[in-house]
Motif scaffolding. Structure first.
Motif, mmCIF file in Angstrom:
data_model
loop_
_atom_site.group_PDB
_atom_site.id
_atom_site.type_symbol
_atom_site.label_atom_id
_atom_site.label_comp_id
_atom_site.label_asym_id
_atom_site.label_seq_id
_atom_site.Cartn_x
_atom_site.Cartn_y
_atom_site.Cartn_z
ATOM 1 N N UNK A 182 5.036 6.887 5.945
ATOM 2 C CA UNK A 182 4.700 5.830 6.904
ATOM 3 C C UNK A 182 5.827 4.798 7.068
ATOM 4 N N UNK A 183 6.922 4.957 6.304
ATOM 5 C CA UNK A 183 8.005 3.970 6.340
ATOM 6 C C UNK A 183 8.618 3.780 7.732
ATOM 7 N N UNK A 184 8.952 4.831 8.486
ATOM 8 C CA UNK A 184 9.523 4.593 9.825
ATOM 9 C C UNK A 184 8.580 3.798 10.731
ATOM 10 N N UNK A 205 0.841 -1.212 0.000
ATOM 11 C CA UNK A 205 0.000 0.000 0.000
ATOM 12 C C UNK A 205 0.872 1.257 0.000
ATOM 13 N N UNK A 206 1.992 1.230 0.750
ATOM 14 C CA UNK A 206 2.882 2.394 0.767
ATOM 15 C C UNK A 206 3.408 2.673 -0.632
ATOM 16 N N UNK A 207 3.726 1.618 -1.381
ATOM 17 C CA UNK A 207 4.252 1.791 -2.740
ATOM 18 C C UNK A 207 3.178 2.332 -3.675
ATOM 19 N N UNK A 208 2.021 1.690 -3.679
ATOM 20 C CA UNK A 208 0.989 2.054 -4.650
ATOM 21 C C UNK A 208 0.274 3.350 -4.312
ATOM 22 N N UNK A 209 0.236 3.732 -3.050
ATOM 23 C CA UNK A 209 -0.471 4.945 -2.646
ATOM 24 C C UNK A 209 0.491 6.075 -2.270
ATOM 25 N N UNK A 269 11.471 7.889 -2.708
ATOM 26 C CA UNK A 269 11.008 6.978 -3.754
ATOM 27 C C UNK A 269 9.602 6.470 -3.520
ATOM 28 N N UNK A 270 9.227 6.342 -2.253
ATOM 29 C CA UNK A 270 7.879 5.872 -1.912
ATOM 30 C C UNK A 270 6.869 7.014 -1.802
ATOM 31 N N UNK A 271 7.356 8.262 -1.928
ATOM 32 C CA UNK A 271 6.474 9.409 -1.755
ATOM 33 C C UNK A 271 6.291 10.208 -3.042
ATOM 34 N N UNK A 272 7.379 10.448 -3.758
ATOM 35 C CA UNK A 272 7.338 11.317 -4.934
ATOM 36 C C UNK A 272 6.832 10.566 -6.165
ATOM 37 N N UNK A 273 6.140 11.266 -7.064
ATOM 38 C CA UNK A 273 5.574 10.603 -8.246
ATOM 39 C C UNK A 273 6.578 10.366 -9.370
ATOM 40 N N UNK A 274 7.816 10.885 -9.257
ATOM 41 C CA UNK A 274 8.778 10.745 -10.335
ATOM 42 C C UNK A 274 9.456 9.387 -10.288
ATOM 43 N N UNK A 275 9.915 8.952 -11.451
ATOM 44 C CA UNK A 275 10.564 7.650 -11.560
ATOM 45 C C UNK A 275 11.778 7.765 -12.461
ATOM 46 N N UNK A 276 12.809 6.979 -12.166
ATOM 47 C CA UNK A 276 13.986 6.933 -13.030
ATOM 48 C C UNK A 276 13.900 5.746 -13.978
ATOM 49 N N UNK A 277 12.718 5.185 -14.112
ATOM 50 C CA UNK A 277 12.526 4.009 -14.963
ATOM 51 C C UNK A 277 12.926 4.219 -16.405
ATOM 52 N N UNK A 278 12.640 5.396 -16.964
ATOM 53 C CA UNK A 278 12.985 5.673 -18.363
ATOM 54 C C UNK A 278 14.492 5.658 -18.542
#
Length: 193
Positions: free
Chosen positions: A124-126, A115-119, A157-166
């Protein structure tokens, strides 16, 4: 002519039948052993009566025990979003988790992390890491330790909408092109003297 004449007659074994049923259900199917046991409880009849009484139970076919799901199957169920599981898979997973508290705790932590990843709930990680540490799940502790080593980056990485996937995709494409063309690093020259 004599059919049914002796059917309702009380026998010495009648009072011990519930005990025999219980022991049979527990897996003790040896007539001699059961006879010895009920003798210690006051049975005064012979072994033959016990053996004859238990004989029909030997001929009743028992359904083969269902094979438990494999580790890989259970892991797949845990890692799949609950809404994507078939109803039969949900029931089986529920049964597996009900019989293993450690696996139930693990599944709960995995689902929360999902849920943390998808939302995008990196904040909430700590709290998640503290929850993991509260349970005796060494492999998950190792994972949590790795996350803590770079907590700021993982949280981002679990909060921001940006990705380095490209960018990663381009890097992998370049690597594939290099290997398909047969590029190899040059060998150091060997000096022969």
């Amino acid at each position: 002519m004599f059919q049914g004449q002796w059917q309702n007659r009380k026998t010495k074994l009648d009072d011990f039948k519930p005990y025999l049923h219980e022991r049979w259900a527990e897996g003790c199917t040896n007539a001699w052993t059961l006879w010895e046991e009920i003798k210690t409880h006051g049975y005064s009849g012979g072994y033959g009566a016990v053996r004859a009484y238990l004989q029909p139970y030997r001929t009743i076919p028992t359904a083969p025990a269902a094979r438990p799901p494999s580790t890989r199957t259970v892991a797949g169920w845990i890692l799949t979003h609950p809404d994507a599981l078939l109803e039969s898979e949900r029931r089986k997973l529920k049964s597996v988790l009900a019989h293993c508290p450690e696996l139930d705790a693990l599944a709960s932590h995995v689902r929360t992390f999902g849920r943390m990843i998808t939302e995008l709930q990196g904040d909430r990680l700590p709290q998640w890491i503290r929850g993991v540490r509260a349970d005796d799940l060494p492999s998950l502790h190792t994972f949590a330790n790795g996350l803590e080593r770079d907590l700021a980056a993982v949280t981002a990485g679990l909060t921001l909408p940006w990705s380095s996937g490209v960018v990663e995709g381009h890097v992998n494409r370049i690597k594939m092109m290099s290997s398909s063309r047969g590029h190899r690093s040059p060998r150091p020259s060997q000096n022969r003297t």
